[in-house]
Design an enzyme around this catalytic site. Structure first.
Site, PDB file in Angstrom:
ATOM      1  CD  GLU A   3      -1.590   0.013   3.650  1.00 10.82           C
ATOM      2  OE1 GLU A   3      -1.984   1.231   3.598  1.00 10.82           O
ATOM      3  OE2 GLU A   3      -1.929  -0.819   4.288  1.00 10.82           O
ATOM      4  CB  SER A  55      -8.885   3.840   9.585  1.00 12.98           C
ATOM      5  OG  SER A  55      -9.521   3.446   8.504  1.00 12.98           O
ATOM      6  CB  SER A  75       1.350   5.640   7.260  1.00 12.22           C
ATOM      7  OG  SER A  75       1.247   4.225   7.724  1.00 12.22           O
ATOM      8  NE  ARG A 116       3.830   3.201   8.619  1.00 13.42           N
ATOM      9  CZ  ARG A 116       3.474   3.311  10.205  1.00 13.42           C
ATOM     10  NH1 ARG A 116       4.532   3.018  11.082  1.00 13.42           N
ATOM     11  NH2 ARG A 116       2.341   3.466  10.489  1.00 13.42           N
TER      12      ARG A 116
HETATM   13  P1  ADP Z   1      -8.663   3.621   4.813  1.00 13.86           P
HETATM   14  O1  ADP Z   1      -7.596   3.109   3.871  1.00 13.86           O
HETATM   15  O2  ADP Z   1      -8.006   3.266   6.205  1.00 13.86           O
HETATM   16  O3  ADP Z   1      -9.891   3.373   4.721  1.00 13.86           O
HETATM   17  P2  ADP Z   1      -9.143   6.354   3.932  1.00 13.86           P
HETATM   18  O4  ADP Z   1      -7.613   7.323   3.543  1.00 13.86           O
HETATM   19  O5  ADP Z   1      -9.996   5.922   3.332  1.00 13.86           O
HETATM   20  O6  ADP Z   1      -8.219   5.378   4.926  1.00 13.86           O
HETATM   21  O7  ADP Z   1      -9.782   7.200   5.165  1.00 13.86           O
HETATM   22  C1  ADP Z   1     -10.669   6.843   6.134  1.00 13.86           C
HETATM   23  C2  ADP Z   1     -11.290   7.950   6.764  1.00 13.86           C
HETATM   24  O8  ADP Z   1     -11.679   9.028   6.209  1.00 13.86           O
HETATM   25  C3  ADP Z   1     -12.249   7.697   7.965  1.00 13.86           C
HETATM   26  O9  ADP Z   1     -11.595   7.163   8.943  1.00 13.86           O
HETATM   27  C4  ADP Z   1     -13.024   8.923   8.088  1.00 13.86           C
HETATM   28  O10 ADP Z   1     -12.106   9.732   9.025  1.00 13.86           O
HETATM   29  C5  ADP Z   1     -12.751   9.654   6.829  1.00 13.86           C
HETATM   30  N1  ADP Z   1     -13.791   9.523   5.720  1.00 13.86           N
HETATM   31  C6  ADP Z   1     -14.135  10.583   4.819  1.00 13.86           C
HETATM   32  N2  ADP Z   1     -15.156  10.162   4.050  1.00 13.86           N
HETATM   33  C7  ADP Z   1     -15.932   9.250   4.764  1.00 13.86           C
HETATM   34  C8  ADP Z   1     -16.921   8.362   4.640  1.00 13.86           C
HETATM   35  N3  ADP Z   1     -17.715   8.485   3.569  1.00 13.86           N
HETATM   36  N4  ADP Z   1     -17.046   7.405   5.378  1.00 13.86           N
HETATM   37  C9  ADP Z   1     -16.322   7.086   6.326  1.00 13.86           C
HETATM   38  N5  ADP Z   1     -15.383   7.641   6.803  1.00 13.86           N
HETATM   39  C10 ADP Z   1     -14.923   8.632   5.933  1.00 13.86           C
END
Ligand code: ADP
Length: 379
Positions: A135, A203, A206, A218
């Site tokens: 990733e 979530s 990094s 990292r």
């Molecule tokens: P991951 O790959 O860990 O899912 P993202 O870069 O997609 O990470 O980011 C997830 C974060 O973005 C969530 O924890 C929340 O804070 C935010 N977020 C933005 N839009 C949304 C959505 N529609 N639903 C849930 N979380 C969202």
């Protein structure tokens, strides 16, 4: 065009802890006519994806992010950006099956933890093999590619008059709406970016030191990320979506929740240049039953947002100064529809480094890992 290129359709996928990001390459009309003997199934999938902006109950296409006339593997076309909650992977697979995907693609380049977790479901449901990419490799490849294709990709939030915000030792942090509204978005020329610190706020968080396209590591991270903001906000305010949490935060006031330098000193802590309005203790007021009784959901959401954002800013700043880096690039979906956090990060980077650090942002926020996967078609 490259005759060895894999068959259409071309996708890149990032199955994250919260959101799944899907990037779809739509080949240009002329290319299609000349080269593709486009099958009915392929045509239907293309039409379905490009003519809708909502898929099922929770799938969304970010139409405003669409990129025209990009080049991948000798083909020109349009990039489409689609997301859905990772909790809905099952529904996505059913939809993909109903559109005949099982008959078409047999390999899809994917990254994120879900590429491992859901590997067997993809095989079982749609006969698709996930070719897994790291990733962080995918993230950096995606950032560099998108920036090279879009002159407007990188931007920053300029403070009022672009005066160095550290000019007065006790300048107030811009927690008020009035102060924040003075920040304006400006394009940033990212053509010679190295070295930079890349802070991906998903979530979790990094932080990567990027010295060259193939030279990065990292350095740090924190589990207090976008997932923490949303989780705590749901607990504290009873909200049920990210959009709702952000809109509550936008109209709240964290100073009823946090203990400020002023609450402790009665004013600035001038000797060490700490302004009266600075948060001394996040959520520090909430030990008082009286104050808890008066606090609003909006204020709690705002305080949660400020706490998480400032903590990330603080770690990023330490990493950057440790590594002698001036440019800090923030990405990840935590910044989606969230100018408040971007402005707070801009202020924090500049203030605490006495103007030495610059906070930069990218328009395609959370999609870089998925783009990096799509590019893997190039290898
Ligand atoms: P991951 O790959 O860990 O899912 P993202 O870069 O997609 O990470 O980011 C997830 C974060 O973005 C969530 O924890 C929340 O804070 C935010 N977020 C933005 N839009 C949304 C959505 N529609 N639903 C849930 N979380 C969202």
């Amino acid at each position: 065009p490259d005759i060895d290129a894999p068959a259409m359709p071309w996708f890149g996928m990032d199955i994250g802890g919260t959101l799944t990001k899907l990037v779809y390459f739509e080949p240009r009309e002329t290319n299609r006519r000349e080269i593709d003997k486009e099958t009915e199934v392929l045509k239907n999938i293309r039409r379905y994806l490009t003519r809708n902006s909502a898929y099922g109950k929770t799938g969304r296409r970010d139409v405003h992010l669409q990129m025209e006339n990009v080049k991948i593997r000798g083909r020109r076309g349009t990039l489409h950006f689609i997301r859905f909650p990772t909790s809905e992977v099952g529904a996505f697979l059913q939809l993909a099956r109903s559109k005949g995907m099982a008959d078409l693609v047999n390999t899809i380049y994917a990254t994120g933890g879900g590429a491992y977790k859901f590997e067997e479901d993809f095989i079982k449901e749609v006969n698709m093999r996930l070719e897994k990419l790291d990733e962080l490799d995918a993230l950096i490849a995606g950032v560099l590619y998108v920036d090279s294709m879009n002159a407007q990709e990188c931007y920053y939030w300029a403070p009022p008059d672009e005066l160095p915000v550290h000019q007065h030792a006790t300048d107030s942090p811009p927690y008020s709406e009035a102060a924040l509204s003075l920040y304006v978005r400006k394009p940033y020329d990212f053509s010679s970016p190295y070295p930079f610190l890349l802070v991906n706020i998903g979530s979790g968080v990094s932080m990567l030191v990027v010295n060259a396209p193939d030279d990065y590591y990292r350095v740090s991270g924190t589990s207090l990320g976008g997932g923490t903001f949303l989780g705590l906000c749901c607990l504290l305010t009873g909200c049920s979506s990210f959009e709702e949490a952000i809109s509550l935060a936008a109209s709240g006031d964290n100073t009823t929740v946090d203990k400020l330098v002023r609450d402790i000193y009665g004013g600035d802590y001038a000797r060490f240049g700490l302004p009266a309005d600075l948060v001394a203790s996040s959520f520090g007021q909430m030990a008082s039953a009286e104050r808890r009784a008066k606090v609003s959901r909006e204020d709690l959401a705002r305080a949660t947002l400020v706490t998480i954002t400032n903590n990330i800013g603080s770690i990023a700043r330490l990493c950057a100064s440790n590594e002698n880096i001036e440019r800090v690039v923030f990405c990840g979906n935590f910044l989606r529809v969230n100018p408040l956090s971007m402005k707070l990060l801009s202020y924090a980077m500049s203030y605490w480094s006495r103007g030495a650090l610059k906070a930069l942002f990218l328009e395609h926020e959370g999609y870089f890992g998925a783009v990096g996967c799509l590019l893997h078609l190039d290898l």
